[in-house]
Design a protein around this motif. Structure first.
Motif, PDB file in Angstrom:
ATOM      1  N   SER A 311       0.829  -1.189   0.090  1.00  0.00           N
ATOM      2  CA  SER A 311      -0.048   0.151  -0.071  1.00  0.00           C
ATOM      3  C   SER A 311       0.950   1.235   0.039  1.00  0.00           C
ATOM      4  CB  SER A 311      -0.830   0.016   1.102  1.00  0.00           C
ATOM      5  OG  SER A 311      -1.863  -1.172   1.038  1.00  0.00           O
ATOM      6  N   TRP A 312       2.014   1.265   0.728  1.00  0.00           N
ATOM      7  CA  TRP A 312       2.670   2.607   0.850  1.00  0.00           C
ATOM      8  C   TRP A 312       3.538   2.789  -0.350  1.00  0.00           C
ATOM      9  CZ3 TRP A 312       8.093   3.019   0.440  1.00  0.00           C
ATOM     10  CH2 TRP A 312       8.771   4.407   0.683  1.00  0.00           C
ATOM     11  N   GLU A 315       1.057   4.194  -2.859  1.00  0.00           N
ATOM     12  CA  GLU A 315       0.525   5.749  -2.260  1.00  0.00           C
ATOM     13  C   GLU A 315       1.619   6.608  -2.650  1.00  0.00           C
ATOM     14  OE1 GLU A 315      -0.146   5.279   1.802  1.00  0.00           O
ATOM     15  OE2 GLU A 315      -1.875   4.429   1.685  1.00  0.00           O
ATOM     16  N   GLN A 316       2.991   6.113  -2.603  1.00  0.00           N
ATOM     17  CA  GLN A 316       3.987   7.181  -3.157  1.00  0.00           C
ATOM     18  C   GLN A 316       4.060   7.417  -4.515  1.00  0.00           C
ATOM     19  OE1 GLN A 316       5.701   8.671  -0.368  1.00  0.00           O
ATOM     20  NE2 GLN A 316       4.152   7.270   0.863  1.00  0.00           N
TER      21      GLN A 316
END
Length: 440
Positions: A311-312, A315-316
């Motif tokens: 997920s990270w 998102e980035q």
């Protein structure tokens, strides 16, 4: 301490235990069990998980292919197929500049088709090729560099135990992974041949040539390697024709190489016992590592680290290709200090979910296969990357008169070839996937 922080600490904890000389399987098993206990706060579910995990891991039908391919490699070594492959290659290439070194590469590719282990291929071909290379005046740098590089073909050209493990970890089709490895394996061998051709022209004193053989003798030497061709055809052809499952094909291959060794009077009672013992010990080592990885994966799932990492990354909004290059460089560096099986089992459960959410313009299954081949290549390059590539130490120990620094110098052009090949396969995924698309 939150479960996520515990998950983040798992990887450095395992590495620390490895550097303290704890076996990799026990290191992953210990960290996985302790981490699960810390997350749940109760040892009873952890003990119950361990019981079910052990049975579930070892009951996997896909893993039954591992001891059979290992036994196939043991019988292939005993039968003297490596010498036959080298002699056949030398009969056709030995009279050319760098021809004996090229023969070592060709023989390694052939032996890799029935062995499936990089270290075993390097060690076996070293015993056969290094005396011939010395005989014809090849420098220690070129001799050891070529044989060490040729050994990496053992795990890339199918059948490959590492690809089986990757398929189990990522729930991919073993046959598709085997087929996807073909073209990269051929490119690797061709790249090494080009390196040798350039090397002997830049340094003309680095190797001599042997006399040209008449064609009758060349074909006679080529005919002697028919068992390799037949066994390889039965194993790989049987899988893709739908005649055998990978496990059945491995059994056919092991039986075939065993019969060849028996026909050549290479299988004494003691040799058979040693072959089975070596297979059992290697299988036990691999299965312990697999169990440790399964325990670690269970802990990571509880900590939510793979899901949060994926997920990270999304998102980035990182550029997928930059992330891929960073991951491959990471594998290359870590491949210098860890064996390929341990490296893949330790990192794939974390890195694969993270990479799977990035958009490379490929279907999920195609991406998994392409990524698996790329990881296998760069980890294997680590085996010949100075200063701590394991293949380098194995081959250098078989050539005592060659300084380790010379082996380092001799292998660098082959490493450069591998980096160029990896860049090509990254830029053009269709090269890896073309045969898969054609046959499946």
């Amino acid at each position: 301490m939150t479960p996520l922080i515990l998950g983040l600490l798992a990887f450095p904890a395992v590495l620390l235990l490895i550097f303290l000389r704890v076996p990799i399987g026990l290191a992953m098993l210990g960290v996985g069990m302790l981490g699960s206990f810390l997350v749940t706060g109760n040892f009873n579910p952890v003990a119950a998980q361990f019981k079910n995990l052990t049975y579930g891991t070892y009951a996997s039908y896909s893993l039954s292919v591992v001891p059979l391919f290992l036994l196939m490699g043991q019988f292939a070594t005993l039968s003297g197929m490596s010498a036959g492959l080298f002699n056949a290659a030398a009969a056709w290439l030995g009279h050319r500049k760098g021809g004996i070194a090229m023969s070592a590469i060709g023989a390694s590719a052939g032996f890799g088709a029935i062995c499936g282990s990089s270290l075993a291929t390097a060690a076996t071909m070293g015993q056969v090729a290094l005396p011939e290379l010395r005989k014809y005046g090849y420098s220690g740098a070129l001799s050891t560099g070529a044989v060490a590089a040729g050994g990496t073909l053992g795990i890339l050209i199918p059948p490959s135990v590492i690809l089986v493990i990757f398929a189990v970890l990522t729930e991919q089709n073993i046959a598709k992974l085997f087929m996807a490895a073909f073209i990269p394996g051929i490119l690797a061998a061709v790249g090494y041949l080009i390196v040798i051709a350039i090397y002997v022209r830049v340094r003309p004193d680095s190797g001599g040539v042997r006399e040209r053989m008449p064609y009758a003798q060349r074909f006679a030497e080529l005919f002697k390697v028919w068992p390799v061709i037949i066994i390889f055809g039965l194993v790989i052809g049987g899988i893709y024709a739908g005649i055998f499952t990978p496990t059945e094909a491995a059994a056919v291959g092991a039986a075939g190489t065993g019969l060849v060794a028996l026909s050549r009077r290479s299988l004494s009672r003691q040799a058979i016992i040693e072959a089975f013992l070596a297979t059992a010990m290697s299988t036990a080592m691999i299965f312990l590592i697999v169990l440790g990885a399964a325990a670690l994966n269970g802990f990571l799932a509880l900590s939510q680290l793979p899901q949060v990492s994926a997920s990270w990354v999304v998102e980035q909004a990182f550029n997928p290709w930059i992330v891929l290059v960073i991951v491959l460089v990471f594998y290359l560096i870590m491949g210098c200090v860890m064996d390929s099986l341990s490296m893949i089992l330790l990192t794939v459960p974390i890195i694969f979910p993270m990479m799977s959410v990035l958009d490379f313009g490929l279907a999920p299954d195609d991406f998994a296969i392409w990524f698996g081949i790329l990881v296998l290549i760069v980890v294997e390059v680590g085996l010949i990357t100075p200063p701590v590539g394991m293949n380098l130490f194995i081959i250098n120990s078989m050539s005592p008169q060659t300084r380790l620094s010379d082996t380092y110098r001799g292998v660098l052009p082959f490493v450069a070839s591998d980096i160029v090949r990896t860049a090509i396969l990254v830029a053009f995924p269709s090269i890896t996937l073309w045969l898969v698309w054609q046959l499946f």
